[in-house]
Scaffold this motif. Structure first.
Motif, PDB file in Angstrom:
ATOM      1  N   PRO A  72      16.877 -69.687 -41.571  1.00 22.04           N
ATOM      2  CA  PRO A  72      16.829 -70.442 -40.135  1.00 22.04           C
ATOM      3  C   PRO A  72      15.785 -71.536 -40.257  1.00 22.04           C
ATOM      4  O   PRO A  72      15.069 -71.213 -41.086  1.00 22.04           O
ATOM      5  N   ALA A 133      20.274 -77.683 -42.183  1.00 24.91           N
ATOM      6  CA  ALA A 133      20.634 -77.168 -41.055  1.00 24.91           C
ATOM      7  C   ALA A 133      21.896 -77.895 -40.832  1.00 24.91           C
ATOM      8  O   ALA A 133      23.240 -77.444 -40.195  1.00 24.91           O
ATOM      9  N   LEU A 134      22.152 -79.391 -40.927  1.00 26.40           N
ATOM     10  CA  LEU A 134      23.318 -80.135 -40.816  1.00 26.40           C
ATOM     11  C   LEU A 134      24.649 -79.553 -41.511  1.00 26.40           C
ATOM     12  O   LEU A 134      25.605 -79.372 -41.366  1.00 26.40           O
ATOM     13  N   ARG A 135      24.280 -79.340 -42.751  1.00 19.74           N
ATOM     14  CA  ARG A 135      25.084 -79.004 -43.816  1.00 19.74           C
ATOM     15  C   ARG A 135      25.627 -77.485 -43.604  1.00 19.74           C
ATOM     16  O   ARG A 135      26.949 -77.253 -43.659  1.00 19.74           O
ATOM     17  N   ARG A 136      24.906 -76.623 -43.142  1.00 17.87           N
ATOM     18  CA  ARG A 136      25.280 -75.375 -42.767  1.00 17.87           C
ATOM     19  C   ARG A 136      26.206 -75.275 -41.500  1.00 17.87           C
ATOM     20  O   ARG A 136      27.240 -74.571 -41.523  1.00 17.87           O
ATOM     21  N   ALA A 137      25.655 -76.203 -40.672  1.00 16.51           N
ATOM     22  CA  ALA A 137      26.587 -76.192 -39.389  1.00 16.51           C
ATOM     23  C   ALA A 137      28.041 -77.001 -39.747  1.00 16.51           C
ATOM     24  O   ALA A 137      28.928 -76.282 -39.284  1.00 16.51           O
ATOM     25  N   ASN A 138      28.063 -77.970 -40.658  1.00 16.01           N
ATOM     26  CA  ASN A 138      29.369 -78.470 -41.006  1.00 16.01           C
ATOM     27  C   ASN A 138      30.091 -77.226 -41.784  1.00 16.01           C
ATOM     28  O   ASN A 138      31.259 -77.282 -41.672  1.00 16.01           O
ATOM     29  N   ARG A 139      29.379 -76.489 -42.591  1.00 18.03           N
ATOM     30  CA  ARG A 139      30.063 -75.429 -43.451  1.00 18.03           C
ATOM     31  C   ARG A 139      30.489 -74.362 -42.352  1.00 18.03           C
ATOM     32  O   ARG A 139      31.615 -73.789 -42.498  1.00 18.03           O
ATOM     33  N   PHE A 140      29.856 -74.171 -41.419  1.00 26.09           N
ATOM     34  CA  PHE A 140      30.163 -72.954 -40.266  1.00 26.09           C
ATOM     35  C   PHE A 140      31.323 -73.645 -39.743  1.00 26.09           C
ATOM     36  O   PHE A 140      32.393 -72.799 -39.286  1.00 26.09           O
ATOM     37  N   GLU A 141      31.292 -74.955 -39.309  1.00 26.32           N
ATOM     38  CA  GLU A 141      32.421 -75.480 -38.693  1.00 26.32           C
ATOM     39  C   GLU A 141      33.604 -75.436 -39.360  1.00 26.32           C
ATOM     40  O   GLU A 141      34.869 -75.104 -38.621  1.00 26.32           O
TER      41      GLU A 141
END
Length: 345
Positions: A72, A133-141
């Protein structure tokens, strides 16, 4: 194999790295405009930008090797960028400058240079962490959407699996009842049951089937029950032109017809007529199964079956679809309603 979209295939890390350090180099040249006429000054600016790109790329690779880029948001990375990368890049800039351009006796610009490159590296680190962080959020979504689709598919398969055993259990009971009474009728029932099994196997992995195919299965089922109940069972079909091509969840009409037989024909000494109708108006399809009877006589098993059919309908046709069960004028009406792009002619 279908290729991924161009925007997905691009290496955005290097695109942004080159673009970002090119802008930094342009800013440095703009800030040192009066001094660019000196021999080697432009080269120094270009090498400063190249040094920044190299140092931050090495830092990026270090983060990947240590897997710090999977953590994080961590303020300590920003501190490292400001306190270590900044001074390191400043030292490189001083070395490049004194190697290419004749040394100046005035070193008062060094603290300002240190502050500038430390700020640049800290800004780079903030942008890098935001991109991660943006890439991680897109991957989680994307993963959440994929799991949601898989969950819906699994639920739909489970609901369909609940329908088939219940239906065949009732059908086999009907065959068993006739084996010792009328072997010819029992053989006919087995033929009709085989037709139903073929339809069930063919549609078990389909979300929807044409109404025409569903009605063929319903007719086979009713042919079985007609052998059992004889004159107590009569059937009337009212299918509007063009409705046979409308798609519905497999075994949905069959479930309603089965309930009509069980609670309309079976519980009446004189039997009843089962009316099956299908029509479309204003972009909404309506499929109804009606029989004489009363809702008060319906048991819990029927409620479960109707709930199952209703949930499968919602899965296949959306939240504005419905399965309603009402009693009107001594008749029980079970009605499937859903939107369709197909219109009866």
């Amino acid at each position: 194999m279908e290729r991924a979209p161009l925007l997905v295939r691009l290496d955005w890390y290097w695109i942004l790295q080159i673009l970002g350090w090119s802008l930094v180099t342009a800013f440095v040249m703009l800030a040192n405009g009066p001094y660019l006429a000196k021999p080697g000054a432009v080269t120094v600016c270009l090498l400063d930008g190249a040094a920044g790109l190299l140092i931050t790329d090495l830092w990026h690779r270090f983060l990947k090797v240590r897997r710090w880029n999977t953590r994080p948001l961590d303020w300590r990375q920003i501190v490292i960028a400001f306190c270590i990368l900044g001074p390191l890049l400043t030292a490189c800039a001083i070395f490049i400058s004194r190697t290419i351009v004749p040394a100046s006796k005035n070193d008062g610009w060094i603290p300002m240079l240190l502050l500038f490159w430390s700020g640049i590296t800290m800004a780079w680190q903030v942008c890098y962490m935001a991109a991660i962080a943006l890439r991680r959020a897109n991957r989680f979504e994307s993963e959440a959407l994929r799991l949601e689709v898989l969950a819906k598919e699994a639920e739909l398969k489970a609901l369909q699996a609940q329908v088939n055993p219940h239906f065949f259990f009732n059908s086999l009971n009907s065959v068993r009842a006739l084996i010792f009474e009328n072997q010819h009728a029992a053989a006919q029932m087995v033929d009709q049951l085989a037709t139903l099994m073929r339809f069930t196997l063919a549609s078990s992995y389909a979300e929807t089937v044409p109404l025409k195919e569903e009605l063929e299965a319903v007719k086979s089922y009713l042919a079985i029950e007609k052998i059992r109940f004889e004159e107590r069972l009569s059937v009337a079909l009212y299918i509007a032109d063009g409705m046979e091509a409308v798609t519905i969840p497999p075994m949905s009409v069959q479930t309603l017809v089965e309930n009509a037989v069980k609670y309309g024909v079976e519980q009446s000494s004189v039997g009843t007529e089962i009316r099956i109708s299908a029509s479309c108006a204003n972009g909404k399809a309506s499929i109804e199964v009606a029989n004489r009877g009363a809702l008060a006589k319906l048991g819990n098993s029927t409620r479960v079956g109707l709930s199952n059919a209703r949930r499968r309908l919602l899965h296949a046709k959306g939240d504005d679809s419905s399965l309603d069960l009402v009693e009107r004028g001594g008749w029980v009406h079970a009605t499937l309603t859903f939107r369709t792009t197909h219109h009866a002619v």
